[in-house]
Design a protein around this motif. Structure first.
Motif, PDB file in Angstrom:
ATOM      1  N   TYR A  92     -58.879 -66.890  72.587  1.00 17.73           N
ATOM      2  CA  TYR A  92     -59.521 -65.591  72.355  1.00 17.73           C
ATOM      3  C   TYR A  92     -59.672 -64.565  73.397  1.00 17.73           C
ATOM      4  O   TYR A  92     -59.519 -63.389  73.418  1.00 17.73           O
ATOM      5  CB  TYR A  92     -60.881 -65.717  71.560  1.00 17.73           C
ATOM      6  N   SER A  93     -59.729 -65.317  74.587  1.00 16.66           N
ATOM      7  CA  SER A  93     -60.160 -64.332  76.040  1.00 16.66           C
ATOM      8  C   SER A  93     -59.530 -65.077  77.101  1.00 16.66           C
ATOM      9  O   SER A  93     -60.184 -65.702  77.512  1.00 16.66           O
ATOM     10  CB  SER A  93     -61.453 -63.705  76.027  1.00 16.66           C
ATOM     11  N   LEU A  94     -58.307 -64.804  77.413  1.00 18.55           N
ATOM     12  CA  LEU A  94     -57.755 -65.304  78.857  1.00 18.55           C
ATOM     13  C   LEU A  94     -57.531 -64.119  79.915  1.00 18.55           C
ATOM     14  O   LEU A  94     -57.024 -62.946  79.537  1.00 18.55           O
ATOM     15  CB  LEU A  94     -56.388 -66.047  78.494  1.00 18.55           C
ATOM     16  N   ALA A  95     -57.608 -64.689  81.147  1.00 17.41           N
ATOM     17  CA  ALA A  95     -57.252 -63.502  82.170  1.00 17.41           C
ATOM     18  C   ALA A  95     -55.939 -63.728  82.498  1.00 17.41           C
ATOM     19  O   ALA A  95     -55.335 -64.744  82.422  1.00 17.41           O
ATOM     20  CB  ALA A  95     -57.888 -63.739  83.222  1.00 17.41           C
ATOM     21  N   PRO A  96     -55.212 -62.693  83.012  1.00 17.55           N
ATOM     22  CA  PRO A  96     -53.753 -62.941  83.587  1.00 17.55           C
ATOM     23  C   PRO A  96     -53.555 -63.872  84.117  1.00 17.55           C
ATOM     24  O   PRO A  96     -52.189 -64.607  83.724  1.00 17.55           O
ATOM     25  CB  PRO A  96     -53.483 -61.595  84.242  1.00 17.55           C
ATOM     26  N   TRP A  97     -54.178 -64.582  85.200  1.00 14.19           N
ATOM     27  CA  TRP A  97     -53.853 -65.927  85.776  1.00 14.19           C
ATOM     28  C   TRP A  97     -53.841 -66.924  84.950  1.00 14.19           C
ATOM     29  O   TRP A  97     -53.202 -68.001  85.069  1.00 14.19           O
ATOM     30  CB  TRP A  97     -54.916 -65.947  87.067  1.00 14.19           C
ATOM     31  N   ASP A  98     -54.531 -66.908  83.951  1.00 11.87           N
ATOM     32  CA  ASP A  98     -54.492 -68.036  82.861  1.00 11.87           C
ATOM     33  C   ASP A  98     -53.097 -68.467  82.232  1.00 11.87           C
ATOM     34  O   ASP A  98     -52.764 -69.369  81.823  1.00 11.87           O
ATOM     35  CB  ASP A  98     -55.615 -67.872  81.811  1.00 11.87           C
ATOM     36  N   PHE A  99     -52.490 -67.140  82.010  1.00 11.44           N
ATOM     37  CA  PHE A  99     -51.213 -67.280  81.241  1.00 11.44           C
ATOM     38  C   PHE A  99     -50.192 -66.545  81.751  1.00 11.44           C
ATOM     39  O   PHE A  99     -49.121 -66.740  81.180  1.00 11.44           O
ATOM     40  CB  PHE A  99     -51.408 -66.260  79.712  1.00 11.44           C
ATOM     41  N   ALA A 100     -50.275 -66.310  83.150  1.00 14.13           N
ATOM     42  CA  ALA A 100     -49.077 -65.615  83.695  1.00 14.13           C
ATOM     43  C   ALA A 100     -47.849 -66.694  83.906  1.00 14.13           C
ATOM     44  O   ALA A 100     -46.671 -66.344  83.240  1.00 14.13           O
ATOM     45  CB  ALA A 100     -49.500 -65.258  85.144  1.00 14.13           C
ATOM     46  N   ALA A 101     -48.007 -67.647  84.248  1.00 11.74           N
ATOM     47  CA  ALA A 101     -46.917 -68.718  84.307  1.00 11.74           C
ATOM     48  C   ALA A 101     -46.567 -69.177  82.880  1.00 11.74           C
ATOM     49  O   ALA A 101     -45.372 -69.242  82.370  1.00 11.74           O
ATOM     50  CB  ALA A 101     -47.356 -69.858  85.312  1.00 11.74           C
ATOM     51  N   GLY A 102     -47.546 -69.561  81.798  1.00 10.90           N
ATOM     52  CA  GLY A 102     -47.250 -70.165  80.821  1.00 10.90           C
ATOM     53  C   GLY A 102     -46.511 -69.189  79.685  1.00 10.90           C
ATOM     54  O   GLY A 102     -45.716 -69.928  78.966  1.00 10.90           O
TER      55      GLY A 102
END
Ligand code: 2AM
Ligand code: CA
Length: 262
Positions: A204-214
């Protein structure tokens, strides 16, 4: 340009992972960030400094955004780093953590890598060039329906942050799929969607660095990445995230709409 970006990416993420691995098993200081469950070890900023120095030495005019160091998106190219994703696992010696790095040009990811130093698994993707695990091509899970799917999410963040209204949707989804898993590292969970170990991962709430590569790993492996209302992700914003094999994406979104979250 992609070759030069990729070479720097791989060297930096491997170095970051090696630094993380070298600190496992040793005593370390753990601090609280926002609360008792939001941890910072001495390793997080150390990895960020090392990776950032390696990247900016090669590309001094690029921007750099890191979980521990801030930074903005005012340059043509921006590197986005989660130095140690799965910090809580790391602090508890549970071997599910990774160093995760991507390079963006505006909203377009160019190259991305997530490295799990404990399993020596390096997930990489290059814009338009596919996704790989230790150099071998990977693809998302072919499951066509929820009943053949394994889904990951880490619910406790949401419950602790007051999003209990989302529970009915997750509960209904959980009853429909084969199982729900919480692996405690968003970057690894997205890498696992890319290689088909899990069929979907949502948060529900991710920061850019959590999903940037994924986000690039999943897209290049043939999957789909959106917010919970089906929009594209914005690399400059914290947001809801749904990553899947594509085939079950709309069905997953339908369940999440029960909670009415964007
Ligand atoms: P971190 O280890 O870098 O802090 C754990 O559930 C996963 O969610 C980890 O990838 C963790 O990243 C990330 N995470 C951190 N803060 C979060 C939050 N407020 N909401 C959801 N996930 C979060
Ligand atoms: Ca993270």
């Amino acid at each position: 340009m992609l070759d030069a970006l990729e070479q720097a990416l791989l060297e930096a993420v491997r170095a970051g992972g090696a630094l993380i691995k070298s600190k496992t098993g040793s005593r370390m200081t753990v601090e609280y960030k926002t609360n008792w469950a939001d941890l910072l070890t001495e390793v997080d900023p150390a990895v960020e400094q090392a990776v950032k120095a390696m990247i900016l030495e090669r590309f001094p005019d690029h921007g750099f955004v890191g979980e521990e160091g801030g930074g903005g998106y005012d340059r043509e190219y921006t590197w986005v780093l989660d130095p140690l994703d799965g910090t809580t696992n790391f602090a508890h010696t549970l071997p599910n953590f990774a160093c995760s790095l991507a390079c963006y040009r505006g909203q377009e990811a160019q190259v991305a890598a997530t490295y799990d130093p404990m399993r020596d698994e390096l997930f990489t993707a290059r814009r338009g060039g596919g996704a790989f695990l230790n150099g071998y091509t990977i693809a998302v899970d072919p499951a066509p329906v929820l009943r053949e799917s394994l889904v990951a999410t880490n619910l406790m963040w949401d419950l602790r942050e007051g999003r209990a209204h989302l529970l009915p949707g997750i509960q209904a989804l959980g009853c429909e799929v084969r199982g729900i898993r919480s692996l405690g590292s968003a970057a690894l969970e997205m890498a696992y969607v890319a290689c088909g170990r899990i069929s979907a991962y949502l948060q529900y709430s991710l920061a850019p660095w959590d999903f940037a590569a994924g986000a690039l790993l999943v897209a290049e492996a043939g999957g789909k990445v959106t917010t919970m209302d089906g929009s594209p992700l914005d690399i400059t914003q914290r947001s809801t995230v749904v990553t899947s094999n594509g085939r079950i994406h709309d069905e997953v979104l339908k369940y999440l709409r029960v909670g009415g979250e964007k």
